[in-house]
Design a protein around this motif. Structure first.
Motif, PDB file in Angstrom:
ATOM      1  N   LEU A 153      56.636  59.723  -8.886  1.00  0.00           N
ATOM      2  CA  LEU A 153      56.159  60.022  -7.619  1.00  0.00           C
ATOM      3  C   LEU A 153      56.005  61.800  -7.418  1.00  0.00           C
ATOM      4  O   LEU A 153      55.263  62.379  -7.325  1.00  0.00           O
ATOM      5  CB  LEU A 153      55.617  59.429  -6.640  1.00  0.00           C
ATOM      6  N   ILE A 154      57.570  61.637  -7.349  1.00  0.00           N
ATOM      7  CA  ILE A 154      57.908  63.257  -6.340  1.00  0.00           C
ATOM      8  C   ILE A 154      56.800  64.669  -7.554  1.00  0.00           C
ATOM      9  O   ILE A 154      56.370  64.715  -7.610  1.00  0.00           O
ATOM     10  CB  ILE A 154      58.866  63.373  -5.844  1.00  0.00           C
ATOM     11  N   GLU A 155      57.629  63.997  -8.877  1.00  0.00           N
ATOM     12  CA  GLU A 155      57.657  65.178 -10.034  1.00  0.00           C
ATOM     13  C   GLU A 155      55.500  65.339  -9.982  1.00  0.00           C
ATOM     14  O   GLU A 155      55.421  66.214 -10.191  1.00  0.00           O
ATOM     15  CB  GLU A 155      58.017  64.440 -11.725  1.00  0.00           C
ATOM     16  N   ALA A 156      54.819  64.086 -10.125  1.00  0.00           N
ATOM     17  CA  ALA A 156      53.338  64.077 -10.152  1.00  0.00           C
ATOM     18  C   ALA A 156      52.871  64.701  -8.837  1.00  0.00           C
ATOM     19  O   ALA A 156      52.055  65.414  -9.177  1.00  0.00           O
ATOM     20  CB  ALA A 156      53.199  62.403 -10.122  1.00  0.00           C
ATOM     21  N   ALA A 157      53.600  64.597  -7.901  1.00  0.00           N
ATOM     22  CA  ALA A 157      52.721  65.462  -6.913  1.00  0.00           C
ATOM     23  C   ALA A 157      53.048  66.678  -7.059  1.00  0.00           C
ATOM     24  O   ALA A 157      51.921  67.680  -6.737  1.00  0.00           O
ATOM     25  CB  ALA A 157      53.346  64.640  -5.046  1.00  0.00           C
ATOM     26  N   LYS A 158      54.543  67.191  -7.234  1.00  0.00           N
ATOM     27  CA  LYS A 158      54.668  68.548  -7.085  1.00  0.00           C
ATOM     28  C   LYS A 158      54.264  69.257  -8.923  1.00  0.00           C
ATOM     29  O   LYS A 158      53.630  70.210  -8.536  1.00  0.00           O
ATOM     30  CB  LYS A 158      56.101  68.717  -8.008  1.00  0.00           C
ATOM     31  N   ALA A 159      53.736  68.725  -9.376  1.00  0.00           N
ATOM     32  CA  ALA A 159      52.979  69.061 -10.493  1.00  0.00           C
ATOM     33  C   ALA A 159      51.871  69.904 -10.476  1.00  0.00           C
ATOM     34  O   ALA A 159      51.268  70.594 -10.533  1.00  0.00           O
ATOM     35  CB  ALA A 159      52.929  68.250 -11.923  1.00  0.00           C
ATOM     36  N   GLN A 160      51.126  68.777  -9.189  1.00  0.00           N
ATOM     37  CA  GLN A 160      50.087  68.838  -9.186  1.00  0.00           C
ATOM     38  C   GLN A 160      49.255  69.994  -8.236  1.00  0.00           C
ATOM     39  O   GLN A 160      48.762  70.343  -8.358  1.00  0.00           O
ATOM     40  CB  GLN A 160      49.061  67.871  -8.494  1.00  0.00           C
TER      41      GLN A 160
END
Length: 401
Positions: free
Chosen positions: A61-68
């Motif tokens: 979830l953190i990776e998805a947030a960072k990418a966005q």
């Protein structure tokens, strides 16, 4: 500010006292554990009231947030963005519904459900304008807006916030006969939680939820399931309604949908129901924003594997087996719950729920009390069995002291 005492003193002086937090100041977290400003670690057995079903700072979830964050975070609904359609499509599919209306907080989603039910009642069912009724359950918790507290039976949530919004009828939770007696031609919806979380993790009698579904179908009334706390894996199924084979007309979702990263909520229903809206009739600046959709899409991907639901079911069985042993010691009067979620009623001679929570805090476990004598246990679904057992050991130690 470096010490917990300094942080707490500043918060007490400069923030409204609408909460009474336990005396811990969290500085970092990972998985099922948090660390305070002084370096002490605690096992989180509350998980943000199910908002942290997937644990603190879940790497996916953190990776998805960072990418966005590197792309776009907000457009408002004045424009389309490239995450929105996919989010709505995949959430509708997960729910077995046709349409989704995204918002931010759980209370906003409940307000959306109330507005939707009334509008559907007038436009589709043909209830005379201004006469729509919605039936709710006693001891409910759906949020704290002025409309929602109007149908609360909790004096703390309701007192001194009138005048109250009309249009709601309250029936006892779990009493199918009382519900049937309250239905009439003006009833547009029944709004209930499949498990009442804030009330102490109350599970209705077997057959009740299916009975509500039967009555609402027979009478042409919308059945709205508030699965903000109970949904998205907490009870061992994707939705708690599934335990009785029920598909409601509308799901109200929140908390875990944002993965503990951003606030995300939504209402999911059929095109007949959500199709009553026209542009300008309802909305939210941040509802369905790109960052929220990116995180929620990863949540949906995680749920599709069934892994987290299975963990909640298996660890939940273990949790309830262990708590049942406590119920026979005299320290606990009753245990309730479903999946990895439990309400534990503390015997009066062993302390209040708040006192037990404070004693557990001293031993490195975070829980929260409710209604005086009850503590709630809802660890993240990623908690290990070893950590769960350690937390239960601390509870046993507190209750035997």
């Amino acid at each position: 500010m470096s010490t917990a005492a300094e942080h707490i003193a500043a918060a007490e002086a400069h923030s409204a006292h609408n909460y009474h937090p336990l005396p811990v100041v969290v500085a970092s977290a990972e998985g099922a554990w948090v660390t305070d400003v002084e370096g002490r670690r605690y096992l989180d057995m509350l998980a943000g009231y199910s908002a942290l079903n997937f644990g603190h700072r879940n790497p996916r979830l953190i990776e998805a947030a960072k990418a966005q964050l590197d792309r776009v975070t907000l457009t408002s609904r004045a424009f389309h963005h490239d995450r929105f359609a996919r989010f709505c499509t995949e959430l509708a599919e997960l729910c077995g519904m046709e349409m989704v209306l995204p918002m931010n907080t759980g209370a906003e989603a409940v307000e959306t459900a109330v507005k939707t039910a009334r509008k559907w009642g007038y436009q589709v069912k043909g209830v005379p304008d201004g006469q729509a009724r919605i039936i709710v359950a006693a001891d409910n918790f759906h949020g704290r807006t002025t409309t929602i507290v109007s149908f609360s039976t909790d004096p703390e949530a309701r007192a001194d916030f009138g005048p109250y919004t009309p249009g709601f009828d309250v029936v006892p939770y779990g009493d199918l006969a009382a519900l049937e007696a309250a239905l009439d031609e003006r009833t547009v919806a029944v709004l209930m939680e499949p498990v009442q979380g804030e009330a102490g993790v109350l599970v209705p009698p077997a057959g009740y939820w299916a009975g509500v579904r039967r009555l609402t179908e027979e009478r042409g009334i919308l059945f709205i399931a508030d699965e903000i706390q109970s949904g998205l894996g907490r009870t061992g199924r994707t939705f708690a309604s599934e335990h009785e084979g029920v598909v409601p007309d509308m799901y109200v979702l929140g908390k875990a949908l944002g993965g503990g990263v951003v606030p995300v909520s939504a209402v999911a229903s059929s095109s007949e129901v959500l199709g009553v809206y026209r542009p300008g009739e309802h909305g939210s600046t941040f509802g369905g924003n790109p960052l929220a959709c990116a995180v929620a899409l990863e949540v949906l991907a995680m749920l599709r594997t069934g892994e987290y639901q299975q963990r909640a079911a298996e660890l939940g069985d273990h949790l309830h087996n262990e708590l049942a042993l406590l119920a026979g010691t005299g320290a606990v009067t009753q245990v309730r719950g479903r999946g990895l979620w439990a309400g534990v009623d503390i015997a009066p001679d062993h302390g209040t729920g708040r006192q037990i929570s404070e004693r557990l805090l001293e031993r490195g476990v975070l829980v929260k009390d409710t209604h005086g004598s009850t503590i709630r246990l809802a660890p993240p679904l990623v908690v290990s069995k070893e950590d769960l057992d350690w937390g239960l050991d601390q509870l046993r130690a507190v209750l035997s002291a």
